[in-house]
Design a protein around this motif. Sequence first.
Motif, PDB file in Angstrom:
ATOM      1  N   ALA A  52       0.998  -1.166  -0.115  1.00 17.97           N
ATOM      2  CA  ALA A  52       0.118  -0.094   0.077  1.00 17.97           C
ATOM      3  C   ALA A  52       0.878   1.202  -0.100  1.00 17.97           C
ATOM      4  N   PRO A  53       0.396   2.389  -0.659  1.00 21.69           N
ATOM      5  CA  PRO A  53      -1.006   2.540  -1.043  1.00 21.69           C
ATOM      6  C   PRO A  53      -1.240   2.051  -2.560  1.00 21.69           C
ATOM      7  N   CYS A  54      -1.949   1.408  -2.914  1.00 25.99           N
ATOM      8  CA  CYS A  54      -2.497   0.838  -4.285  1.00 25.99           C
ATOM      9  C   CYS A  54      -3.675   0.551  -4.595  1.00 25.99           C
ATOM     10  N   THR A  55      -4.067   0.348  -5.834  1.00 28.08           N
ATOM     11  CA  THR A  55      -5.292   0.084  -6.208  1.00 28.08           C
ATOM     12  C   THR A  55      -5.722  -1.148  -6.911  1.00 28.08           C
ATOM     13  N   LEU A  56      -6.798  -1.759  -6.706  1.00 32.54           N
ATOM     14  CA  LEU A  56      -6.918  -3.135  -7.066  1.00 32.54           C
ATOM     15  C   LEU A  56      -8.326  -2.734  -7.847  1.00 32.54           C
ATOM     16  N   THR A  57      -8.143  -3.325  -9.371  1.00 35.27           N
ATOM     17  CA  THR A  57      -9.469  -3.523 -10.074  1.00 35.27           C
ATOM     18  C   THR A  57      -9.543  -4.910 -10.692  1.00 35.27           C
ATOM     19  N   VAL A  58     -10.955  -5.406 -10.741  1.00 32.61           N
ATOM     20  CA  VAL A  58     -11.047  -6.684 -11.245  1.00 32.61           C
ATOM     21  C   VAL A  58     -11.714  -6.431 -12.561  1.00 32.61           C
ATOM     22  N   GLY A  59     -11.371  -7.451 -13.592  1.00 35.36           N
ATOM     23  CA  GLY A  59     -12.055  -7.421 -14.772  1.00 35.36           C
ATOM     24  C   GLY A  59     -11.951  -8.762 -15.534  1.00 35.36           C
ATOM     25  N   PRO A  60     -12.637  -8.888 -16.716  1.00 31.29           N
ATOM     26  CA  PRO A  60     -12.725 -10.027 -17.409  1.00 31.29           C
ATOM     27  C   PRO A  60     -11.247 -10.262 -17.908  1.00 31.29           C
ATOM     28  N   PRO A  61     -11.121 -11.482 -18.246  1.00 34.20           N
ATOM     29  CA  PRO A  61      -9.513 -12.065 -18.874  1.00 34.20           C
ATOM     30  C   PRO A  61      -9.538 -11.598 -20.002  1.00 34.20           C
ATOM     31  N   PRO A  62      -8.586 -10.748 -20.451  1.00 34.12           N
ATOM     32  CA  PRO A  62      -8.274 -10.270 -22.112  1.00 34.12           C
ATOM     33  C   PRO A  62      -7.719 -11.476 -22.597  1.00 34.12           C
ATOM     34  N   VAL A  65      -4.155 -12.590 -22.240  1.00 36.44           N
ATOM     35  CA  VAL A  65      -3.829 -13.500 -20.891  1.00 36.44           C
ATOM     36  C   VAL A  65      -4.548 -15.006 -20.940  1.00 36.44           C
ATOM     37  N   GLU A  66      -5.877 -15.156 -21.720  1.00 36.26           N
ATOM     38  CA  GLU A  66      -6.501 -16.082 -22.001  1.00 36.26           C
ATOM     39  C   GLU A  66      -5.717 -17.169 -22.699  1.00 36.26           C
ATOM     40  N   ALA A  67      -4.878 -16.660 -23.763  1.00 37.01           N
ATOM     41  CA  ALA A  67      -3.971 -17.626 -24.518  1.00 37.01           C
ATOM     42  C   ALA A  67      -3.068 -18.138 -23.617  1.00 37.01           C
ATOM     43  N   VAL A  68      -2.229 -17.557 -22.939  1.00 43.54           N
ATOM     44  CA  VAL A  68      -1.267 -18.482 -22.033  1.00 43.54           C
ATOM     45  C   VAL A  68      -1.998 -19.072 -21.059  1.00 43.54           C
ATOM     46  N   ALA A  69      -3.113 -18.829 -20.428  1.00 46.29           N
ATOM     47  CA  ALA A  69      -3.669 -19.824 -19.479  1.00 46.29           C
ATOM     48  C   ALA A  69      -4.282 -20.919 -20.285  1.00 46.29           C
ATOM     49  N   ALA A  70      -4.622 -20.838 -21.527  1.00 50.31           N
ATOM     50  CA  ALA A  70      -5.150 -22.017 -22.665  1.00 50.31           C
ATOM     51  C   ALA A  70      -3.996 -22.894 -22.458  1.00 50.31           C
ATOM     52  N   ALA A  71      -2.839 -22.144 -23.011  1.00 52.58           N
ATOM     53  CA  ALA A  71      -1.610 -23.009 -23.147  1.00 52.58           C
ATOM     54  C   ALA A  71      -1.286 -23.760 -21.781  1.00 52.58           C
ATOM     55  N   THR A  77     -11.300 -16.910 -14.925  1.00 48.26           N
ATOM     56  CA  THR A  77     -12.776 -16.263 -14.604  1.00 48.26           C
ATOM     57  C   THR A  77     -12.531 -14.680 -14.585  1.00 48.26           C
ATOM     58  N   GLU A  78     -11.584 -14.378 -14.088  1.00 52.37           N
ATOM     59  CA  GLU A  78     -11.400 -12.879 -13.948  1.00 52.37           C
ATOM     60  C   GLU A  78      -9.842 -12.574 -13.811  1.00 52.37           C
ATOM     61  N   VAL A  79      -9.520 -11.187 -14.063  1.00 50.01           N
ATOM     62  CA  VAL A  79      -7.956 -10.982 -13.866  1.00 50.01           C
ATOM     63  C   VAL A  79      -8.140  -9.552 -12.859  1.00 50.01           C
ATOM     64  N   TRP A  80      -7.069  -9.812 -11.870  1.00 50.48           N
ATOM     65  CA  TRP A  80      -6.908  -8.573 -10.921  1.00 50.48           C
ATOM     66  C   TRP A  80      -5.837  -7.561 -11.371  1.00 50.48           C
ATOM     67  N   GLU A  81      -6.015  -6.496 -11.451  1.00 49.10           N
ATOM     68  CA  GLU A  81      -4.927  -5.601 -11.689  1.00 49.10           C
ATOM     69  C   GLU A  81      -4.670  -4.746 -10.493  1.00 49.10           C
ATOM     70  N   VAL A  82      -3.507  -4.857 -10.040  1.00 47.79           N
ATOM     71  CA  VAL A  82      -2.911  -3.983  -8.625  1.00 47.79           C
ATOM     72  C   VAL A  82      -1.954  -3.063  -9.290  1.00 47.79           C
ATOM     73  N   ARG A  83      -2.360  -1.757  -8.977  1.00 45.33           N
ATOM     74  CA  ARG A  83      -1.226  -0.785  -9.529  1.00 45.33           C
ATOM     75  C   ARG A  83      -0.890   0.180  -8.276  1.00 45.33           C
ATOM     76  N   ASN A  84       0.489   0.586  -8.332  1.00 48.50           N
ATOM     77  CA  ASN A  84       0.801   1.486  -7.273  1.00 48.50           C
ATOM     78  C   ASN A  84       1.129   2.971  -7.975  1.00 48.50           C
TER      79      ASN A  84
END
Length: 236
Positions: A52-62, A65-71, A77-84
């Motif tokens: 902290a301090p940082c922000t967390l956003t949750v969205g669908p997998p782009p 990222v799906e391509a890497v996961a499929a491999a 189900t979702e992707v979290w992005e944490v940014r400082n």
Amino acid sequence: MRLLIARCQVDYAGRLSAHLPMATRLIMVKADGSVSVHADDRAYKPLNWMSAPCTLTVGPPPDDVEAVAAAEEASLTEVWEVRNGDGDTLQIAIGEVLHDSNHDLGVDPGLQKDGVEAHLQVLLAENPSAFGDGWTLVRREHPTPIGPVDLLFRDHTGSYVAVEVKRRGEIDGVEQLTRYLALMNADPLLAPVRGVFAAQLIKPQARTLAGTRGIDCVLVDYDALRGLDNAEDRLF
């Protein structure tokens, strides 16, 4: 605190880049917003984290990222992005969720200092000149939303200085002071506030990290502060 046990892959982008392939891990999201990813080993140390301090956003997998996961034979189900504030990002791609719970831990009383560390704080509060001429104490145990900083001074220019006191200075202490400074510098009545990490012994890794955070390090002579080491009695 949120505890999530899930299949996930983790990518960190910042001063360095790191990738954790898909595996089952523990993800902790604390009340201060910090996020850490743990394996079932390595004691307390996370595999990756964002303080902290940082922000967390949750969205669908782009798609990328799906391509890497499929491999890796996983569906996301979702992707979290944490940014400082420096623009560093921690991306956590979530697959199968095995456990998800929230727990209110309440207000933590903080680490109880041992006798030497507590006495160091008292002695430094009574002797601001240990840090430089013209320093004055504002208060001990200055409150912040995540706990009190040990000492708050004004230096010879009148600027605020937050001091964290440890008997043995390690990386965790520097991280603790960094969090305090981020909150104090967000207060227009205090900012700008600089930090000083004071200890009887400061490990090289802690000193290096403090330098990257703009935090000064001060070695404290406990015996001299107690008046047991009289410079006039020394032969050299």
